[in-house]
Design an enzyme around this catalytic site. Sequence first.
Site, PDB file in Angstrom:
ATOM      1  N   GLU A 109     -11.030  -2.287  -9.825  1.00 34.78           N
ATOM      2  CA  GLU A 109     -11.671  -3.070  -8.759  1.00 34.78           C
ATOM      3  C   GLU A 109     -12.982  -2.447  -8.308  1.00 34.78           C
ATOM      4  OE1 GLU A 109      -8.265  -2.450  -5.924  1.00 34.78           O
ATOM      5  OE2 GLU A 109      -9.890  -2.167  -4.503  1.00 34.78           O
ATOM      6  N   ASP A 134     -13.438  -7.281 -10.218  1.00 38.93           N
ATOM      7  CA  ASP A 134     -13.688  -8.165  -9.079  1.00 38.93           C
ATOM      8  C   ASP A 134     -14.976  -8.921  -9.379  1.00 38.93           C
ATOM      9  OD1 ASP A 134     -14.707  -9.167  -6.537  1.00 38.93           O
ATOM     10  OD2 ASP A 134     -13.062  -8.022  -5.643  1.00 38.93           O
ATOM     11  N   LYS A 161       0.827  -1.196   0.000  1.00 37.03           N
ATOM     12  CA  LYS A 161       0.000   0.000   0.000  1.00 37.03           C
ATOM     13  C   LYS A 161       0.865   1.251   0.000  1.00 37.03           C
ATOM     14  CE  LYS A 161      -3.917  -2.013   0.005  1.00 37.03           C
ATOM     15  NZ  LYS A 161      -4.738  -1.932  -1.210  1.00 37.03           N
ATOM     16  N   GLU A 221      -1.270   0.745  -8.894  1.00 35.21           N
ATOM     17  CA  GLU A 221      -2.707   0.444  -8.868  1.00 35.21           C
ATOM     18  C   GLU A 221      -3.507   1.606  -8.281  1.00 35.21           C
ATOM     19  OE1 GLU A 221      -3.468  -3.571  -7.666  1.00 35.21           O
ATOM     20  OE2 GLU A 221      -5.237  -3.014  -6.500  1.00 35.21           O
ATOM     21  N   GLU A 264      -4.469 -12.377  -7.243  1.00 36.79           N
ATOM     22  CA  GLU A 264      -4.368 -11.619  -5.989  1.00 36.79           C
ATOM     23  C   GLU A 264      -4.758 -12.506  -4.805  1.00 36.79           C
ATOM     24  OE1 GLU A 264      -6.608  -7.916  -5.724  1.00 36.79           O
ATOM     25  OE2 GLU A 264      -5.256  -7.343  -4.074  1.00 36.79           O
ATOM     26  N   ASP A 282      -0.099   0.117  -4.547  1.00 40.05           N
ATOM     27  CA  ASP A 282      -1.537   0.383  -4.660  1.00 40.05           C
ATOM     28  C   ASP A 282      -1.877   1.598  -3.792  1.00 40.05           C
ATOM     29  OD1 ASP A 282      -4.283   0.328  -4.708  1.00 40.05           O
ATOM     30  OD2 ASP A 282      -4.491  -1.713  -3.936  1.00 40.05           O
ATOM     31  N   HIS A 293      -9.204  -8.719  -9.461  1.00 43.92           N
ATOM     32  CA  HIS A 293      -9.121  -8.235  -8.073  1.00 43.92           C
ATOM     33  C   HIS A 293      -9.831  -9.244  -7.176  1.00 43.92           C
ATOM     34  CE1 HIS A 293     -10.784  -5.901  -4.613  1.00 43.92           C
ATOM     35  NE2 HIS A 293      -9.553  -5.422  -4.604  1.00 43.92           N
TER      36      HIS A 293
END
Length: 378
Positions: free
Chosen positions: A249, A272, A169, A223, A332, A197, A299
């Site tokens: 996502e 997703d 992150k 991301e 993922e 991300d 995702h």
Amino acid sequence: MKIQAVHAYALRHALPEAEVFGSSKGWHAVRQALLVEIVTDDGLSGFGEAYGPPAVNRTLVDELYAPRLVGRDPLEHAVIWEDLYNTFRDYGRKGWPIAAISAVDIALWDLKGKALGQPVSKLLGGAFRTQIRAYATGLYRHRVEDNARALAREAEAYAAEGFGAMKMKVGFGLDEDLRNVRAVRQTIGAERLLAMDANHAYDAGQAIRLARKVEDCDLAWFEEPVVPEDLDGYCQVKAAARMPIAGGETEFTRWGFRDLCVRRAVDILQPDICGCGGFTEAWRIAALASASGLTVFPHVWGTAVGLFASLQLAAALPPNPPAMLPTELLFELDRTPNPLRDQLALNPPKRAGDRIDLPTGPGLGLEIDRRLLERYRA
Ligand code: CA
């Protein structure tokens, strides 16, 4: 075969204080999901999951979707998808209404697989891979003074587990992000893939500054640099950053993904399955991506239902571009604490290092532990 009943289970687990983790959106202290079970008159049962907090989804399923489902043929997943979407499109073309359709659709595909005795990947056309290469999603914000050090330790553990790729992150300020990314890259060495991300924490200008600052860290992708509504911002970041851009996502349906594809706003599309519209819509989105020359790395976030459904989808996605040694699909694998993911399956997927075996049972391949549906019921 007819649909006899539709059950919605809102599941909730409050994390103990020590397991709370952070992203740029805030601290994550609760794991929750809505599961949908569709039962037929001949005793079959299929499960699906909706992405997002479950309260609204439960109401949508109970009040609006279930009455339209009972009595129908569960094998007509595309007919049912159009009925649910077209009936309510004026009130919800993104977000919760589509996540709730996703849960219904995944349950229908689970049922179809069970009725035919085949895994969903085979119903989609067959598995291009029976072992799926996962990357570790983790490296969230720790509640400590020195995040760079904590993240380096966490990254080391993923590497020791056999992960050749991981995602961290960012979105905590450019200086902090740079310090953290450098620390993780230094720890895992040059060979492993590292992605970052931001969960749309920046505007395009700041995202570009970050991309430039971390250029020497060889990132596999950046991301959600900007908010999902800002496609111009995505394009601006993509033109300026020397790394692939990923997103999707929080995008929904073929119409939402069409815009991402047509604008070439990303390099890597991340639908997703529990949000974008289930298998039925994810398959159309994959076709859009293929026609647009974009890569699809799904995702994945949620319970064992979402995990098994995503594995079935990931197995059936064609390599892009095709080659003797194609770029491998990266799956993922959420490593943050979530008993709904880890405990709900009586038959958790087998994993050795970063390779996950595709579940081979019918439908999603998931044998659900019904006792846990009660234990975690919100
Ligand atoms: Ca993400």
